[in-house]
Design an enzyme around this catalytic site. Structure first.
Site, PDB file in Angstrom:
ATOM      1  N   HIS A 224       1.727   2.732 -18.882  1.00  0.00           N
ATOM      2  CA  HIS A 224       2.236   3.757 -18.769  1.00  0.00           C
ATOM      3  C   HIS A 224       2.181   5.403 -18.457  1.00  0.00           C
ATOM      4  O   HIS A 224       1.181   5.846 -17.938  1.00  0.00           O
ATOM      5  CB  HIS A 224       2.727   4.053 -20.008  1.00  0.00           C
ATOM      6  N   HIS A 263       4.720   1.301  -9.807  1.00  0.00           N
ATOM      7  CA  HIS A 263       6.271   1.666 -10.737  1.00  0.00           C
ATOM      8  C   HIS A 263       6.868   1.029 -10.171  1.00  0.00           C
ATOM      9  O   HIS A 263       6.765  -0.097  -9.638  1.00  0.00           O
ATOM     10  CB  HIS A 263       6.489   2.490  -9.944  1.00  0.00           C
ATOM     11  N   ASP A 320       2.091  10.480 -12.532  1.00  0.00           N
ATOM     12  CA  ASP A 320       0.708  10.691 -13.132  1.00  0.00           C
ATOM     13  C   ASP A 320      -0.073  11.257 -12.196  1.00  0.00           C
ATOM     14  O   ASP A 320      -0.922  10.865 -12.825  1.00  0.00           O
ATOM     15  CB  ASP A 320       0.407   9.469 -13.926  1.00  0.00           C
TER      16      ASP A 320
HETATM   17  N1  ACO Z   1      -3.345  -0.710  -7.713  1.00  0.00           N
HETATM   18  C1  ACO Z   1      -3.843  -1.471  -7.304  1.00  0.00           C
HETATM   19  N2  ACO Z   1      -2.732  -2.734  -7.046  1.00  0.00           N
HETATM   20  C2  ACO Z   1      -1.899  -1.957  -7.242  1.00  0.00           C
HETATM   21  C3  ACO Z   1      -1.479  -1.364  -8.152  1.00  0.00           C
HETATM   22  C4  ACO Z   1      -1.938  -0.263  -8.383  1.00  0.00           C
HETATM   23  N3  ACO Z   1      -1.858   0.952  -8.909  1.00  0.00           N
HETATM   24  N4  ACO Z   1       0.335  -1.226  -9.036  1.00  0.00           N
HETATM   25  C5  ACO Z   1       0.390  -2.483  -8.923  1.00  0.00           C
HETATM   26  N5  ACO Z   1      -0.626  -2.993  -7.865  1.00  0.00           N
HETATM   27  C6  ACO Z   1      -0.321  -3.924  -7.537  1.00  0.00           C
HETATM   28  C7  ACO Z   1      -1.250  -5.686  -8.893  1.00  0.00           C
HETATM   29  O1  ACO Z   1      -2.045  -5.684  -8.563  1.00  0.00           O
HETATM   30  C8  ACO Z   1       0.226  -6.687  -8.088  1.00  0.00           C
HETATM   31  O2  ACO Z   1      -0.873  -7.308  -7.279  1.00  0.00           O
HETATM   32  P1  ACO Z   1      -0.703  -8.990  -6.945  1.00  0.00           P
HETATM   33  O3  ACO Z   1       0.972  -9.506  -6.565  1.00  0.00           O
HETATM   34  O4  ACO Z   1      -1.335  -8.917  -5.725  1.00  0.00           O
HETATM   35  O5  ACO Z   1      -0.689  -9.264  -8.140  1.00  0.00           O
HETATM   36  C9  ACO Z   1       1.343  -5.861  -7.165  1.00  0.00           C
HETATM   37  O6  ACO Z   1       1.070  -4.922  -7.348  1.00  0.00           O
HETATM   38  C10 ACO Z   1       2.712  -6.324  -8.667  1.00  0.00           C
HETATM   39  O7  ACO Z   1       1.829  -5.376  -9.724  1.00  0.00           O
HETATM   40  P2  ACO Z   1       2.826  -5.582 -11.062  1.00  0.00           P
HETATM   41  O8  ACO Z   1       2.072  -5.034 -12.205  1.00  0.00           O
HETATM   42  O9  ACO Z   1       3.208  -6.612 -11.076  1.00  0.00           O
HETATM   43  O10 ACO Z   1       3.867  -4.949 -10.726  1.00  0.00           O
HETATM   44  P3  ACO Z   1       4.447  -3.878 -12.021  1.00  0.00           P
HETATM   45  O11 ACO Z   1       5.984  -3.350 -11.373  1.00  0.00           O
HETATM   46  O12 ACO Z   1       4.361  -4.578 -13.703  1.00  0.00           O
HETATM   47  O13 ACO Z   1       3.722  -2.461 -12.478  1.00  0.00           O
HETATM   48  C11 ACO Z   1       2.730  -1.115 -13.391  1.00  0.00           C
HETATM   49  C12 ACO Z   1       3.977  -1.521 -12.547  1.00  0.00           C
HETATM   50  C13 ACO Z   1       2.448  -0.759 -14.074  1.00  0.00           C
HETATM   51  C14 ACO Z   1       2.628   0.391 -13.205  1.00  0.00           C
HETATM   52  C15 ACO Z   1       1.640  -0.704 -11.975  1.00  0.00           C
HETATM   53  O14 ACO Z   1       1.817  -0.779 -10.690  1.00  0.00           O
HETATM   54  C16 ACO Z   1      -0.023  -0.245 -12.371  1.00  0.00           C
HETATM   55  O15 ACO Z   1      -0.912  -1.223 -13.300  1.00  0.00           O
HETATM   56  N6  ACO Z   1      -0.363   1.271 -12.167  1.00  0.00           N
HETATM   57  C17 ACO Z   1      -1.467   1.849 -12.441  1.00  0.00           C
HETATM   58  C18 ACO Z   1      -0.868   2.418 -13.820  1.00  0.00           C
HETATM   59  C19 ACO Z   1      -0.182   3.753 -13.468  1.00  0.00           C
HETATM   60  O16 ACO Z   1       0.019   5.039 -12.620  1.00  0.00           O
HETATM   61  N7  ACO Z   1       1.059   3.495 -14.109  1.00  0.00           N
HETATM   62  C20 ACO Z   1       2.774   4.822 -14.521  1.00  0.00           C
HETATM   63  C21 ACO Z   1       3.066   4.726 -14.203  1.00  0.00           C
HETATM   64  S1  ACO Z   1       4.618   5.710 -14.759  1.00  0.00           S
HETATM   65  C22 ACO Z   1       4.606   6.086 -15.821  1.00  0.00           C
HETATM   66  O17 ACO Z   1       4.540   5.065 -16.532  1.00  0.00           O
HETATM   67  C23 ACO Z   1       4.818   7.476 -16.323  1.00  0.00           C
END
Ligand code: ACO
Length: 384
Positions: A224, A263, A320
């Site tokens: 987050h 996201h 971010d």
């Molecule tokens: N880099 C690489 N792969 C990613 C990323 C990423 N940043 N984000 C998602 N994925 C992939 C996951 O590995 C997953 O792959 P899989 O299906 O092969 O296992 C798929 O995309 C779905 O990911 P989830 O975690 O299920 O998606 P969710 O909707 O829960 O994720 C989240 C949202 C937690 C923000 C995620 O994209 C992430 O971890 N991003 C990096 C952290 C980040 O930048 N957070 C800030 C968000 S904005 C904010 O909160 C202010």
């Protein structure tokens, strides 16, 4: 039907639990509105103070209303002596987000209407929180560099005063404006994890300080609000623009997440990231060599990620990703990014809390128990 397993929605994804008139996030079209106003219009024309008023009161202020609101915010900037002491004692021993959380949770000690539950009292406490969280965070940053507490300056705007309390010098107008825009972009984002945490705590009818303390705690994680700090550390770890491709390829093969991408709601480019990217590009001509390098790396990571995971997987830059180089150019330490995020997001948290309390219902979801039942209790002397 009895015996049928309930449908579990992991992470509450796609679940609606309330109605709200505060914020609309359109994750398909990449649009964001605060109280109906597009984020681009607010970032270009508004001030953080005006956006706080809009979020809390539901409409843009008149000149007179804005002047009164700004004056109220200024009057709430000063910190109780004991809070300054607590910050000094914790600096260097705890993460700045933990220091901010601790300071906020002790604010009721100094607020005679801390447990007063009327809407008016909660509005006053919201302004108090917005002003004091900025002063607390600036003071944490000040103490991290070995500086002394700087008293707030009334003639400065909220963002300029933050930089003044952080550095001891009144900032250039351009710099204060840039921070003001960053604060507007971070001010609100519907029921993300930290806003939800705020509402869960507030739904028990705990007070506003308790609810906001929960919001800060939830914001800390790298999935987050902690992602901007993690994204900057990643850009620094890449080191040189020409290392970018190898770094990203290896990270993705290794199933690591690239911080600042993806996201839960946006499956397209985050509109806030577009504005921050444009602001970062605009400051290149006057930026330091470090920032120019970090920007070059960021642009290469962005291109690579969009080619690999943008269209195909819906993983795009989020708010971010480009924030770190901008904060770094302002002289803000990465450890301060998440507390600064909280400073910017607190009007959103308070607005949601005040709205939810108008029609409060205890938030209490279910879990499906899958463990054993009716086990025989064995006295400790007979356990092996
Ligand atoms: N880099 C690489 N792969 C990613 C990323 C990423 N940043 N984000 C998602 N994925 C992939 C996951 O590995 C997953 O792959 P899989 O299906 O092969 O296992 C798929 O995309 C779905 O990911 P989830 O975690 O299920 O998606 P969710 O909707 O829960 O994720 C989240 C949202 C937690 C923000 C995620 O994209 C992430 O971890 N991003 C990096 C952290 C980040 O930048 N957070 C800030 C968000 S904005 C904010 O909160 C202010």
């Amino acid at each position: 039907m009895e015996g049928e397993a309930p449908h579990i929605i992991h992470g509450l994804e796609g679940v609606y639990f309330t109605e709200s008139k505060i914020c609309k996030v359109d994750g398909t079209l990449g649009k964001l509105y605060y109280r109906g106003y597009p984020i681009g219009a607010l970032a270009a024309n508004s001030s953080f103070e005006e956006v706080c008023y809009l979020l809390l009161n539901g409409a843009l202020p008149t000149k007179k209303q804005l002047r009164a609101f700004e004056s109220h915010m200024k009057a709430e900037r000063k910190l109780p002596r004991h809070i300054v002491k607590t910050i000094a004692e914790m600096t260097g021993k705890a993460h700045p987000t933990d220091i901010l959380r601790t300071a906020v949770s002790s604010l009721p000690t100094y607020d005679p209407e801390a447990y007063e539950k009327s809407q008016d009292a909660n509005l006053r406490k919201s302004v108090r929180l917005i002003s004091k969280m900025a002063s607390i965070t600036a003071t944490i940053g000040r103490f991290m560099c070995g500086g002394k507490y700087v008293y707030p300056k009334r003639k400065l705007s909220h963002s300029a005063n933050f930089l003044y309390m952080l550095t001891g010098k009144a900032p250039e107008e351009k710099q204060a404006k840039l921070l003001d825009t960053m604060m507007i972009l971070h001010a609100e984002h519907s029921t993300n994890a930290s806003t939800f945490a705020t509402l869960v705590t507030g739904s028990t009818l705990a007070d506003l300080y308790a609810a906001i303390t929960s919001g800060i705690a939830a914001l800390k994680g790298p999935l987050h609000g902690g992602a901007d700090e993690a994204a900057l550390l990643m850009l620094r770890a890449i080191g040189k623009p020409e290392n970018t491709e190898a770094y990203v390829e290896h990270a993705l093969e290794d199933k690591q997440r690239i911080m600042g991408f993806g996201h839960r709601i946006y499956k397209t480019y985050d509109p806030r990231a577009r504005i921050i990217k444009a602001d970062l590009e605009a400051l290149q001509s006057s930026a330091s060599e470090e920032i120019r390098d970090l920007t070059a790396i960021a642009l290469r990571v962005e291109k690579l990620m969009i080619d690999k995971l943008g269209q195909s997987r819906g993983i795009w830059p989020n708010i971010d990703f480009f924030a770190g180089p901008i904060y770094t150019e302002m002289g803000i330490h990465p450890d301060l990014f998440t507390p600064l995020f909280a400073v910017s997001r607190v009007p959103g948290w308070c607005s949601h809390m005040l709205e939810y309390w108008q029609n409060n219902r205890l938030l209490r979801p279910l879990e499906l128990y899958t463990g054993p039942l009716d086990l025989e209790y064995v006295p400790i002397s007979k356990r092996r």
